[in-house]
Motif scaffolding. Structure first.
Motif, PDB file in Angstrom:
ATOM      1  N   GLY A 131       0.814  -1.214   0.000  1.00  0.00           N
ATOM      2  CA  GLY A 131       0.000   0.000   0.000  1.00  0.00           C
ATOM      3  C   GLY A 131       0.841   1.255   0.000  1.00  0.00           C
ATOM      4  N   LEU A 132       1.938   1.265   0.769  1.00  0.00           N
ATOM      5  CA  LEU A 132       2.824   2.428   0.798  1.00  0.00           C
ATOM      6  C   LEU A 132       3.599   2.563  -0.504  1.00  0.00           C
ATOM      7  CD1 LEU A 132       4.234   2.368   4.441  1.00  0.00           C
ATOM      8  CD2 LEU A 132       2.679   4.050   3.439  1.00  0.00           C
ATOM      9  N   HIS A 133       4.012   1.449  -1.068  1.00  0.00           N
ATOM     10  CA  HIS A 133       4.718   1.477  -2.355  1.00  0.00           C
ATOM     11  C   HIS A 133       3.857   2.154  -3.424  1.00  0.00           C
ATOM     12  CE1 HIS A 133       7.101   0.090  -5.769  1.00  0.00           C
ATOM     13  NE2 HIS A 133       6.030  -0.482  -6.270  1.00  0.00           N
ATOM     14  N   GLU A 134       2.575   1.791  -3.474  1.00  0.00           N
ATOM     15  CA  GLU A 134       1.676   2.397  -4.449  1.00  0.00           C
ATOM     16  C   GLU A 134       1.392   3.858  -4.103  1.00  0.00           C
ATOM     17  OE1 GLU A 134       0.985   1.035  -7.164  1.00  0.00           O
ATOM     18  OE2 GLU A 134       1.752  -0.980  -6.721  1.00  0.00           O
ATOM     19  N   GLN A 135       1.268   4.147  -2.813  1.00  0.00           N
ATOM     20  CA  GLN A 135       1.032   5.521  -2.381  1.00  0.00           C
ATOM     21  C   GLN A 135       2.200   6.417  -2.774  1.00  0.00           C
ATOM     22  OE1 GLN A 135      -0.213   5.888   1.755  1.00  0.00           O
ATOM     23  NE2 GLN A 135       0.897   7.807   1.979  1.00  0.00           N
ATOM     24  N   ALA A 136       3.418   5.947  -2.546  1.00  0.00           N
ATOM     25  CA  ALA A 136       4.598   6.723  -2.922  1.00  0.00           C
ATOM     26  C   ALA A 136       4.650   6.956  -4.422  1.00  0.00           C
ATOM     27  CB  ALA A 136       5.866   6.002  -2.448  1.00  0.00           C
ATOM     28  N   ARG A 137       4.325   5.919  -5.188  1.00  0.00           N
ATOM     29  CA  ARG A 137       4.328   6.066  -6.649  1.00  0.00           C
ATOM     30  C   ARG A 137       3.365   7.174  -7.075  1.00  0.00           C
ATOM     31  NH1 ARG A 137       6.466   2.854 -10.250  1.00  0.00           N
ATOM     32  NH2 ARG A 137       6.754   1.168  -8.739  1.00  0.00           N
ATOM     33  N   ALA A 138       2.180   7.203  -6.466  1.00  0.00           N
ATOM     34  CA  ALA A 138       1.197   8.239  -6.799  1.00  0.00           C
ATOM     35  C   ALA A 138       1.680   9.620  -6.356  1.00  0.00           C
ATOM     36  CB  ALA A 138      -0.145   7.907  -6.149  1.00  0.00           C
ATOM     37  N   ASN A 139       2.265   9.697  -5.150  1.00  0.00           N
ATOM     38  CA  ASN A 139       2.751  10.982  -4.651  1.00  0.00           C
ATOM     39  C   ASN A 139       3.859  11.563  -5.517  1.00  0.00           C
ATOM     40  OD1 ASN A 139       1.018  10.850  -2.441  1.00  0.00           O
ATOM     41  ND2 ASN A 139       2.565  10.044  -1.057  1.00  0.00           N
ATOM     42  N   LEU A 140       4.697  10.698  -6.069  1.00  0.00           N
ATOM     43  CA  LEU A 140       5.875  11.137  -6.817  1.00  0.00           C
ATOM     44  C   LEU A 140       5.593  11.413  -8.290  1.00  0.00           C
ATOM     45  CD1 LEU A 140       8.319   8.594  -5.195  1.00  0.00           C
ATOM     46  CD2 LEU A 140       8.616  11.082  -5.114  1.00  0.00           C
ATOM     47  N   ARG A 141       4.441  10.969  -8.771  1.00  0.00           N
ATOM     48  CA  ARG A 141       4.173  11.035 -10.218  1.00  0.00           C
ATOM     49  C   ARG A 141       4.307  12.456 -10.756  1.00  0.00           C
ATOM     50  NH1 ARG A 141      -0.340   8.288 -10.171  1.00  0.00           N
ATOM     51  NH2 ARG A 141       0.781   6.320 -10.442  1.00  0.00           N
ATOM     52  N   SER A 142       3.743  13.430 -10.061  1.00  0.00           N
ATOM     53  CA  SER A 142       3.753  14.794 -10.586  1.00  0.00           C
ATOM     54  C   SER A 142       5.137  15.442 -10.556  1.00  0.00           C
ATOM     55  CB  SER A 142       2.773  15.670  -9.787  1.00  0.00           C
ATOM     56  OG  SER A 142       3.209  15.813  -8.445  1.00  0.00           O
ATOM     57  N   LEU A 143       6.062  14.904  -9.774  1.00  0.00           N
ATOM     58  CA  LEU A 143       7.401  15.488  -9.691  1.00  0.00           C
ATOM     59  C   LEU A 143       8.291  15.075 -10.854  1.00  0.00           C
ATOM     60  CD1 LEU A 143       8.206  15.258  -5.869  1.00  0.00           C
ATOM     61  CD2 LEU A 143       7.121  17.100  -7.151  1.00  0.00           C
ATOM     62  N   ARG A 144       7.934  13.995 -11.531  1.00  0.00           N
ATOM     63  CA  ARG A 144       8.657  13.555 -12.735  1.00  0.00           C
ATOM     64  C   ARG A 144      10.176  13.493 -12.483  1.00  0.00           C
ATOM     65  NH1 ARG A 144       5.102  13.565 -16.931  1.00  0.00           N
ATOM     66  NH2 ARG A 144       3.204  14.822 -16.676  1.00  0.00           N
ATOM     67  N   LEU A 145      10.565  12.561 -11.650  1.00  0.00           N
ATOM     68  CA  LEU A 145      11.977  12.389 -11.304  1.00  0.00           C
ATOM     69  C   LEU A 145      12.526  11.169 -12.058  1.00  0.00           C
ATOM     70  CD1 LEU A 145      11.610  12.992  -7.457  1.00  0.00           C
ATOM     71  CD2 LEU A 145      12.547  14.597  -9.148  1.00  0.00           C
ATOM     72  N   PRO A 146      13.155  11.355 -13.199  1.00  0.00           N
ATOM     73  CA  PRO A 146      13.602  10.220 -14.012  1.00  0.00           C
ATOM     74  C   PRO A 146      14.738   9.426 -13.384  1.00  0.00           C
ATOM     75  CG  PRO A 146      14.408  12.273 -14.931  1.00  0.00           C
ATOM     76  CD  PRO A 146      13.483  12.649 -13.828  1.00  0.00           C
ATOM     77  N   ASN A 147      15.426  10.004 -12.402  1.00  0.00           N
ATOM     78  CA  ASN A 147      16.559   9.322 -11.763  1.00  0.00           C
ATOM     79  C   ASN A 147      16.163   8.559 -10.506  1.00  0.00           C
ATOM     80  OD1 ASN A 147      16.018  11.758 -10.399  1.00  0.00           O
ATOM     81  ND2 ASN A 147      18.083  11.831  -9.549  1.00  0.00           N
ATOM     82  N   LEU A 148      14.843   8.434 -10.252  1.00  0.00           N
ATOM     83  CA  LEU A 148      14.359   7.722  -9.060  1.00  0.00           C
ATOM     84  C   LEU A 148      13.603   6.467  -9.485  1.00  0.00           C
ATOM     85  CD1 LEU A 148      13.678   7.407  -6.045  1.00  0.00           C
ATOM     86  CD2 LEU A 148      11.784   9.015  -6.389  1.00  0.00           C
ATOM     87  N   ARG A 149      14.002   5.328  -8.924  1.00  0.00           N
ATOM     88  CA  ARG A 149      13.323   4.055  -9.214  1.00  0.00           C
ATOM     89  C   ARG A 149      12.801   3.466  -7.912  1.00  0.00           C
ATOM     90  NH1 ARG A 149      14.845  -1.540  -9.818  1.00  0.00           N
ATOM     91  NH2 ARG A 149      17.056  -1.094  -9.467  1.00  0.00           N
ATOM     92  N   LEU A 150      11.517   3.109  -7.898  1.00  0.00           N
ATOM     93  CA  LEU A 150      10.902   2.490  -6.728  1.00  0.00           C
ATOM     94  C   LEU A 150      10.861   0.981  -6.901  1.00  0.00           C
ATOM     95  CD1 LEU A 150       7.881   4.882  -6.034  1.00  0.00           C
ATOM     96  CD2 LEU A 150      10.249   5.058  -5.244  1.00  0.00           C
TER      97      LEU A 150
END
Length: 285
Positions: A184-203
């Motif tokens: 649940g947190l993994h998916e939450q983080a993915r949603a939170n980070l989407r708008s920041l568009r950080l190409p150098n970050l991999r979850l």
């Protein structure tokens, strides 16, 4: 067969004051490195040990942010100024904290507290760390890297949570991998980070005790939960010359541990401040 450094299993009973000790995997069992006892200090105002840099001018306190627009921008700037006054010296870490909107990583009902120096609940029994704690850990983990080298450096975060610390790290390092064990947190983080568009970050989703071997070696590793010892796989995923920062629990107390890999079979441990983190658990859920 790799053998465990003795200090991983046997930790000093008293929170130390920063005296380093060394240990080799082939050392005698039951002979941990020694640390000089010192009174633990609260983590609310940690002492700076990062690289030098000018502190920012401190602004006067501002009203609580609304979580949107100018109010959050001004409150975030005020938060960064207060952290600089409290001892955060690394300009790149301060800039990263200024660039990442913390209010986007907390529940809307808590947005007015997003720029206070407090931990806040994010669900699943977890919290978003205090900004001062995030700054302190990243500053320690990156202190060995000149700014010119950080664009090519790789970092691992264990415990993605809501994604805030991963976003800050992505503004400091050239590449960041962050692993989370709670789906649940993994998916939450993915949603939170989407708008920041950080190409150098991999979850990554998985057991943080195992790290992410596919991305190793790492110049820096930051562990955002407290285990009874530093997980051995993480030690071997460090680059020689790299740093790992993790809270470790012993005797009902937690202390921040700084581990430096000085050779292929030798690590140096420094025990730092008293801290408080959620437990580091095994497996996934």
């Amino acid at each position: 067969m790799t053998r465990r450094p003795p200090w991983m299993a046997t930790l000093p009973p008293t929170v130390g004051g920063g005296t380093p000790s060394r240990s080799r995997p082939g050392g005698a069992a039951g002979q941990p490195g020694t640390t000089r006892p010192a009174a633990p200090r609260p983590d609310a105002a940690p002492a700076n040990r990062g690289p030098g840099g000018a502190a920012r001018t401190v602004a006067s306190p501002l009203p609580a942010p609304s979580g949107l627009g100018l109010a959050s921008d001004r409150a975030r700037a005020n938060m960064v100024d207060l952290l600089a006054r409290a001892g955060v010296r690394d300009p790149q870490v301060l800039d990263a904290l200024m660039q990442v909107p913390r209010h986007q990583f907390v529940e809307p009902a808590l947005a007015s507290r997003a720029y206070e120096d407090v931990a806040l609940p994010i669900g699943h029994g977890q919290t978003i760390s205090k900004p001062s704690t995030v700054a302190r850990m990243i500053e320690l983990a990156s202190a060995h890297l000149p700014r010119a080298r950080r664009a090519a450096a790789k970092a691992l975060e264990v415990g993605t949570g809501c994604g805030y610390q991963a976003a800050v790290m992505a503004r400091v390092y050239g590449e960041v991998v962050s692993i989370e064990r709670v789906r649940g947190l993994h998916e939450q983080a993915r949603a939170n980070l989407r708008s920041l568009r950080l190409p150098n970050l991999r979850l990554a989703f998985g057991d943080g005790h195992q790290g992410v071997a596919q991305g190793a070696p790492y110049d820096s590793i930051v562990v955002a939960a407290a285990g009874e010892a530093v997980p051995e796989p993480l030690l071997h995923q460090m680059r020689v010359g790299g740093r790992l920062v993790a809270p470790v629990a012993s005797g009902g107390r937690q202390a921040l541990h700084l581990v430096e890999r000085v050779s292929s079979d030798e690590w140096q441990l420094t025990v730092l401040d008293a801290v408080r983190f959620v437990p580091l658990r095994t497996g996934t859920t």
